[in-house]
Design an enzyme around this catalytic site. Structure first.
Site, mmCIF file in Angstrom:
data_model
loop_
_atom_site.group_PDB
_atom_site.id
_atom_site.type_symbol
_atom_site.label_atom_id
_atom_site.label_comp_id
_atom_site.label_asym_id
_atom_site.label_seq_id
_atom_site.Cartn_x
_atom_site.Cartn_y
_atom_site.Cartn_z
ATOM 1 N NE ARG A 30 -4.231 -0.692 1.286
ATOM 2 C CZ ARG A 30 -5.641 -1.341 1.963
ATOM 3 N NH1 ARG A 30 -5.416 -1.091 3.561
ATOM 4 N NH2 ARG A 30 -6.204 -1.734 1.389
ATOM 5 C CD GLU A 42 -4.717 -5.444 -6.552
ATOM 6 O OE1 GLU A 42 -5.476 -7.154 -6.221
ATOM 7 O OE2 GLU A 42 -5.152 -4.787 -5.418
ATOM 8 C CB THR A 48 -4.064 -16.250 -1.089
ATOM 9 O OG1 THR A 48 -3.754 -17.049 -1.943
ATOM 10 C CG2 THR A 48 -3.527 -16.371 -0.137
ATOM 11 C CG LEU A 85 0.830 -17.359 -2.376
ATOM 12 C CD1 LEU A 85 -0.440 -16.568 -0.772
ATOM 13 C CD2 LEU A 85 1.149 -16.371 -3.148
ATOM 14 C CE1 TYR A 125 -10.220 -6.968 -6.198
ATOM 15 C CE2 TYR A 125 -8.596 -8.442 -7.899
ATOM 16 C CZ TYR A 125 -8.801 -7.260 -6.596
ATOM 17 O OH TYR A 125 -8.355 -7.400 -5.175
ATOM 18 C CG ASP A 143 -12.785 -7.895 -3.996
ATOM 19 O OD1 ASP A 143 -14.160 -7.071 -3.681
ATOM 20 O OD2 ASP A 143 -12.108 -7.824 -3.239
ATOM 21 C CB CYS A 198 -19.677 -4.969 5.448
ATOM 22 S SG CYS A 198 -21.175 -5.623 4.411
HETATM 23 FE FE1 SF4 Z 1 -22.868 -3.572 5.441
HETATM 24 FE FE2 SF4 Z 1 -23.674 -3.388 7.837
HETATM 25 FE FE3 SF4 Z 1 -22.857 -1.729 6.260
HETATM 26 FE FE4 SF4 Z 1 -24.714 -2.589 5.589
HETATM 27 S S1 SF4 Z 1 -24.706 -1.102 7.636
HETATM 28 S S2 SF4 Z 1 -23.294 -2.129 4.188
HETATM 29 S S3 SF4 Z 1 -24.526 -4.260 6.140
HETATM 30 S S4 SF4 Z 1 -21.446 -3.012 7.242
#
Ligand code: SF4
Length: 355
Positions: A30, A42, A48, A85, A125, A143, A198
């Site tokens: 980075r 990448e 992985t 890998l 990607y 991705d 998320c």
């Molecule tokens: Fe993902 Fe929750 Fe953010 Fe919605 S609110 S994008 S489900 S982490």
């Protein structure tokens, strides 16, 4: 139904980027100005996890610091640097692509996604990631992490394994990435949000910068997205592998042929069996590979399981001590190896030798 705020380009990207700059993980590639380094990272990250890639990336870059050194790599040195890998086609394609970049692009990967995709091992990607991070091209990356974030944000139930559905996400991202100064940061922010917040299970919505815009959060259906088509059971293939050592401590290994899966890697001699391998199966494999050899006593070792993309390999190891002088002529690509540490080994073989 509670209304969610329209994820307008400006407010969504602003919150996303602010979150990214405050929370992004340090990674060796980075902030690297060198497109070659980003490209290598990448390719390694294609199948992985980040934490697994870190030490491999450092070792690979020390061994092959630029396009020219990678283009000139021998099979053994390339596979040794990639050993463990997995998905070795990536390494072979990386070297093929390095040769093309060295010959046709003065050693620098091209900046346009369409040109990048002409190189072996680079798909939509990876081309978008390299073009945006290294050259500031506003090409959205799609991705698994990005699919999860967007499908939840918009509560889209599509099957994103289908190209048309992935294109729908790309189309939604396109005007947003075009509206920012740093497309590379935008792409990395989306992926980082998917990786850190998320997550597939128990997403940390309370810390998510996009929460006010998220339809799945509003409905309490986060884990229903992305929808998953039913998985087929993965077939299991059984093998008997021979771990034979001679009186000098050398190990009998075989190099996999060019047309097979994992070409060029070294492995214990083995044969496929129609069931979990028994000692009788191992004796048969032994007799078919080492013709005219006296029978050896084979002790049953532990099984080693390795999962490939389309099947599971279950290998039972059988261990024996042999007099190499009595084994006779070895088949092509077989050798008694005094020091296995210098050779690129298959994962199953490394695990078997560690038993
Ligand atoms: Fe993902 Fe929750 Fe953010 Fe919605 S609110 S994008 S489900 S982490």
């Amino acid at each position: 139904m509670q209304k969610i705020r329209d994820p307008s380009r400006h407010s969504l990207t602003k919150k996303l980027l602010a979150w990214y700059h405050a929370n992004k993980r340090e990674m060796p590639w980075r902030g690297h100005p060198d497109p070659y380094a980003v490209w290598v990272s990448e390719i390694m990250l294609q199948q992985t996890q980040v934490n697994t890639v870190r030490p491999y990336f450092a070792r690979f870059m020390a061994r092959f610091p630029d396009v020219a050194s990678l283009a000139a790599a021998t099979d053994d040195s390339l596979l040794k640097a990639w050993e463990g890998l997995g998905y070795y086609t990536r390494a072979h394609n990386l070297r093929k692509a390095a040769k093309i970049v060295a010959d046709k692009h003065n050693g620098v990967p091209p900046s346009e996604p369409a040109e990048l995709e002409k190189l072996p091992g680079i798909g939509a990607y990876t081309s978008a990631a390299i073009a945006s991070i290294c050259f500031g091209v506003p090409a959205p990356v799609v991705d698994g992490n990005v699919i999860r974030v967007v499908s939840r944000l918009l509560a889209w139930p599509d099957d994103f394994k289908k190209p048309a559905a992935a294109a729908k996400i790309r189309d939604w991202l396109a005007p947003r990435i075009r509206s920012v100064e740093s497309p590379g940061d935008f792409n990395q922010a989306m992926m980082e949000l998917g990786a850190l917040v998320c997550s597939p299970k128990n997403p940390a919505c309370g810390t998510c910068p996009l929460l006010p815009h998220c339809a799945a959060f509003r409905d309490g259906t986060q884990e229903e997205f992305p929808t998953r088509p039913l998985k087929k059971e993965m077939p299991v293939r059984h093998f008997a592998a021979l771990l034979l050592r001679d009186s000098e401590g050398r190990v009998l290994l075989a190099q996999r042929a060019a047309e097979r899966l994992l070409p060029g890697l070294w492995e214990l001699p083995c044969g496929e069996t129609s069931r979990p391998a028994t000692r009788a199966d191992a004796q048969r494999v032994c007799a078919s590979l080492l013709k005219n050899s006296p029978p050896f006593v084979l002790k049953r070792g532990r099984p080693v399981t390795h999962v490939f993309s389309h099947f599971k390999q279950s290998t039972r190891i059988f261990v024996g001590s042999v007099d190499s002088a009595r084994v006779g002529e070895l088949p092509p690509f077989f050798a008694w190896v005094p020091d296995v540490s210098m050779l690129p080994l298959t994962t199953a073989t490394r695990r078997a030798l560690a038993q």
